[in-house]
Design a protein around this motif. Sequence first.
Motif, short mmCIF file in Angstrom:
data_model
loop_
_atom_site.label_atom_id
_atom_site.label_comp_id
_atom_site.label_asym_id
_atom_site.label_seq_id
_atom_site.Cartn_x
_atom_site.Cartn_y
_atom_site.Cartn_z
N ILE A 156 35.57 29.27 25.28
CA ILE A 156 34.77 30.11 24.72
C ILE A 156 33.31 29.66 24.43
N LEU A 157 33.16 28.52 24.22
CA LEU A 157 31.53 27.92 24.18
C LEU A 157 31.08 27.75 25.45
N SER A 158 32.05 27.52 26.41
CA SER A 158 31.80 27.22 28.17
C SER A 158 30.87 25.79 27.83
N ILE A 159 31.51 24.86 27.60
CA ILE A 159 30.99 23.47 27.23
C ILE A 159 31.61 22.61 28.18
N SER A 160 31.24 21.33 28.50
CA SER A 160 31.84 20.54 29.18
C SER A 160 32.60 19.47 28.36
N GLN A 161 33.27 18.57 29.24
CA GLN A 161 34.41 17.89 28.44
C GLN A 161 33.76 16.66 27.53
N LEU A 162 32.51 16.39 27.73
CA LEU A 162 31.64 15.34 27.28
C LEU A 162 31.34 16.39 25.75
N GLN A 163 30.85 17.45 26.07
CA GLN A 163 30.56 18.21 24.72
C GLN A 163 31.60 18.45 23.80
N LEU A 164 32.74 18.65 24.24
CA LEU A 164 33.99 18.89 23.43
C LEU A 164 34.31 17.40 22.87
N ASN A 165 34.22 16.27 23.58
CA ASN A 165 34.30 15.16 23.06
C ASN A 165 33.31 14.71 21.84
N ASN A 166 32.24 15.34 21.91
CA ASN A 166 31.21 15.16 21.12
C ASN A 166 31.66 16.05 19.81
N LEU A 167 32.24 17.28 19.85
CA LEU A 167 32.77 18.10 18.80
C LEU A 167 33.76 17.35 18.21
N ALA A 168 34.51 16.60 18.78
CA ALA A 168 35.87 15.78 18.09
C ALA A 168 35.12 14.65 17.18
N PHE A 169 34.10 13.95 17.79
CA PHE A 169 33.29 13.17 17.20
C PHE A 169 32.45 13.61 15.71
N LEU A 186 42.10 7.63 17.16
CA LEU A 186 41.26 9.10 17.08
C LEU A 186 41.08 9.81 18.52
N VAL A 187 40.43 8.60 19.59
CA VAL A 187 40.15 9.01 20.83
C VAL A 187 41.30 9.75 21.49
N TYR A 188 42.58 9.03 21.08
CA TYR A 188 43.93 9.79 21.93
C TYR A 188 43.98 10.88 21.16
N LEU A 189 43.89 11.15 19.99
CA LEU A 189 44.59 12.45 19.30
C LEU A 189 43.61 13.38 19.50
N ASN A 190 42.06 13.28 19.82
CA ASN A 190 41.07 14.29 19.78
C ASN A 190 41.29 14.70 21.47
N ASN A 191 41.94 13.94 22.06
CA ASN A 191 41.86 14.23 23.85
C ASN A 191 43.20 14.83 24.11
N LEU A 192 44.14 14.90 23.31
CA LEU A 192 45.49 15.12 23.42
C LEU A 192 45.80 16.39 24.16
N GLY A 193 44.96 17.35 23.87
CA GLY A 193 45.11 18.74 24.54
C GLY A 193 44.73 18.80 26.08
N GLN A 194 43.78 17.93 26.19
CA GLN A 194 43.01 17.68 27.69
C GLN A 194 44.15 16.82 28.49
N ILE A 195 44.63 15.64 27.84
CA ILE A 195 45.83 14.79 28.59
C ILE A 195 46.81 15.79 28.71
#
Length: 378
Positions: free
Chosen positions: A34-47, A333-342
């Motif tokens: 929806i936001l048309s963002i990159s994976q890095l930006q998505l990681n920043n949202l998790a952060f 936290l890194v694992y959980l925040n990226n679980l969807g992409q994994i």
Amino acid sequence: MALQWLSLVATIWLQSINGTNSNFPAYSSHLKKILSISQLQLNNLAFASDAGKLLGWVSGLAAAHLPLWLVLLIGSTLGLIGYGVQFLFLTNQIPSLSYWHVFALTVLAGNNICWINTVCYILAIQNFPLDRQIAVGLSTSYVGLSAKIYTNLVDVFAPNSPSKRAKFFLLLNSISPLMVCVLAAPLARDVNGGKSRVLAKGFFILFIITIITGLFAVITSLVSRFLLPPLVVVLGMFVLLLLPLLTPFSEKVREKMQQKCWLRVYDEGIAANININGAAKLGDEESGRSKKEDNLSGCCSGEENNIGAMLMLRRMEFWLYFFVYLFGATLGLVYLNNLGQIAESIGCSGTSSLVSLSSAFSFFGRLLPSLLDYFFSK
């Protein structure tokens, strides 16, 4: 003692809905589109959700000057704003938000967790001064169930559509903490029940209920899609969250029975003799127990707990906790925040099931230290 146990049950309920950031991977992929963002930006949202906790000290200052029920309501309101505005954005109720708007809202929503945590810790420490480690650990373990609870609710109301699931996750994240905080607000106070005794039986019952709850969470995460409909799982979890009420209820019954026994003795006209002998025996028992409690509660006095910031920074315990939390929790936290992409990278469509399963095992991981403390501290 019934009110003290009831306050612990309230903290269990609060913690069970307080892990709103743990279900982020269940809807992060849709948010990325929806936001048309990159994976890095998505990681920043998790952060950003975790960055909100950097301001957690504000809730500590507020709790020192405001009633605990008000601290609860302020914290839940922050979550209502942070997640609620994002929900309105996804449902096209407000104009388009920029990436940095969503980032700021996520920081705000992440900070609300600290407010509820602060109240839960204060309640557990004040109302169970001799067993505060067990009380805090037991209630905090329920944070691990949050993602499981939210995921099961979404499975009931939005089972298939990714868009509807993302919206419903944000809706639950915004309103659920507020609803539970309003329910628990009357119990958010220091009971002032006098000196606490060692409450082994009550904690034993709660540990049994907690272990059963964890097993139910793990089993239903593995096989619910094949054997149990989502509604049955939600109802089962709701019943298990109500079961801790057995402890304050049984304590209340015991208190009533003791009062009736004393009244019966008094009515039979032998109260004087019984009271003299009983008081002497009780006095001996209380004398022995009070000495033990004085030794145990020496470190529980407010004067020794309320240390200044500079003194805290000079203590080795603070820095051990700081670095263990910094380097240890970050991995999870890194694992959980990226679980969807994994999950997507390996072609797995059951992201919600993975989130639910990781939540259930996180619950047991949080519970284990409390179990060890309960059995080995004796």
